[in-house]
Enzyme design. Structure first.
Site, PDB file in Angstrom:
ATOM      1  N   GLU A 246      52.832  22.571  37.240  1.00  0.00           N
ATOM      2  CA  GLU A 246      54.188  23.076  37.501  1.00  0.00           C
ATOM      3  C   GLU A 246      55.266  22.092  37.034  1.00  0.00           C
ATOM      4  OE1 GLU A 246      55.267  25.940  38.252  1.00  0.00           O
ATOM      5  OE2 GLU A 246      53.303  26.836  38.577  1.00  0.00           O
TER       6      GLU A 246
ATOM      7  N   TYR B 180      61.560  24.807  44.276  1.00  0.00           N
ATOM      8  CA  TYR B 180      60.665  25.594  43.410  1.00  0.00           C
ATOM      9  C   TYR B 180      59.249  25.039  43.440  1.00  0.00           C
ATOM     10  CZ  TYR B 180      58.139  27.114  39.390  1.00  0.00           C
ATOM     11  OH  TYR B 180      57.122  27.585  38.599  1.00  0.00           O
TER      12      TYR B 180
ATOM     13  N   ASP C 199      62.132  30.405  39.921  1.00  0.00           N
ATOM     14  CA  ASP C 199      62.615  29.720  38.719  1.00  0.00           C
ATOM     15  C   ASP C 199      63.417  30.722  37.881  1.00  0.00           C
ATOM     16  OD1 ASP C 199      60.716  31.391  37.658  1.00  0.00           O
ATOM     17  OD2 ASP C 199      59.599  29.826  36.608  1.00  0.00           O
TER      18      ASP C 199
END
Ligand code: SF4
Length: 354
Positions: free
Chosen positions: A41, A124, A142
């Site tokens: 990520e 996030y 996002d």
């Protein structure tokens, strides 16, 4: 004020079913662990999936767990990250790994509220790790997800505004189904990345939630989401120096704070220097030039600024015994140079005609 509505449960179910059938085969979707999800990520922020794949494999091979990341040398980390940009991401990952080792027994917590207290982990990333790796209901919103939500609800609210992002998180939280939390989070990413594409590339004909989509009904998908104009990037001029002695180039380290902090670079100066100024600059560094050659210009675009560069190759001798030098092999394998210097690094490596 309501920017988004909470979709009916059928939307979430359709997304999960579609994801299970259509998910791309990506390396971080195999052997799912919190560490692998976290690394992927962070890498995927600002970087395309295809570009991330080789970096992910190399990073995991070199640093397979939180403990090895916490103990990694900074120059080694920068080298692993070289070309991905936004180097503060990997420095924060190391800080986070050190915290995990010191305070959490080397184990990532599953609570998104705790994750958010760790270095480099925002809302996030906390939501992505908690929901994908642990199955904890937590929103991960996002740009892709904001686009999908804006279109599903034909919302023209400005997605640059924090209030809009916050409401999007609340909406996603309410959309998360009782089961298949991990698949649901990834289904939104996947839809945004492969079907609900930006602008006119959107592929509504392949969309599992087209039946509920208000942008599709209103013909507004191509113009959504709305994003207020960003301020213009600041233009800066720089002169880059390849100072070469016996096939070795002088390098220096950037300051520990600010843009490209702590990375190696070729010496450079603000402004576009003429040849005489370039020679003076080199002499001030303790380098006596014997030959000077102008190099091609280059431009590098950062998020908030643009570097417009010119360069010089100076052959000569250095009188500074403390300066760090690297030959072509070391430039490739030891020192991480930011991609802003890629054109001049390639020249130094002899890959471009001088
Ligand atoms: Fe996006 Fe089109 Fe699907 Fe609506 S129907 S969510 S605009 S892909």
């Amino acid at each position: 004020m309501s920017f988004f509505q909470v979709p009916v449960p059928e939307v979430s179910l359709a997304l999960v079913a579609w994801y299970k059938e259509n998910a791309r085969d990506l390396p971080w979707r195999k052997d799912v662990t919190p560490y692998r999800v976290w690394v992927s990520e962070i890498m995927l922020q600002q970087t395309r999936v295809e570009a991330v794949k080789p970096y992910f494999a190399r990073f995991l091979q070199a640093l397979p767990d939180v403990q090895s990341l916490a103990a990694a040398d900074d120059d080694f980390l920068h080298k692993l990250w070289e070309g991905l940009g936004y180097y503060s991401r990997v420095r924060n990952m190391k800080k986070c790994a050190v915290r995990l080792v010191e305070d959490f027994g080397g184990v990532m917590p599953s609570d998104p509220a705790v994750l958010k207290t760790l270095p480099g982990i925002g809302s996030y990333t906390a939501g992505a790790v908690a929901s994908i790796a642990f199955g904890v209901p937590a929103p991960a919103v996002d740009g892709n997800v904001l686009r999908v939500l804006s279109r599903l609800y034909n919302s023209h609210a400005d997605i640059a505004q924090n209030a809009v992002k916050k409401q999007a998180e609340e909406t996603v939280l309410q959309m998360i189904p009782q089961t298949d939390v991990s698949a649901f989070t990834q289904s939104l990413f996947e839809l945004g990345a492969t079907v609900c594409l930006p602008g006119g590339d959107v592929k509504c004909e392949n969309c599992p939630v087209a039946a509920w989509c208000l942008a599709k009904q209103n013909g507004t998908a191509a113009v959504l989401p709305y994003h207020s104009a960003k301020p213009a990037r600041k233009r800066e001029e720089h002169t880059v120096f390849l100072l070469r002695e016996n096939g070795r180039f002088i390098l220096r380290k950037r300051p520990e704070k600010g843009l490209l902090a702590g990375l190696w670079e070729f010496p450079n100066a603000g402004g576009h220097l003429n040849e005489k100024q370039a020679i003076d600059f080199a002499r001030n560094l303790g380098f006596e030039p014997l030959r000077v050659r102008a190099l091609p210009a280059a431009v590098h675009i950062f998020t908030h600024k643009e570097w417009h560069m010119i360069g010089y190759l100076l052959d000569g001798t250095t009188e500074n015994p403390a300066c760090v030098t690297a030959d072509a092999k070391e430039l490739q394998s030891v020192y991480a140079l930011p991609s802003a210097f890629a054109v001049y690094r390639d020249i130094a490596l002899g890959e471009q005609t001088i």
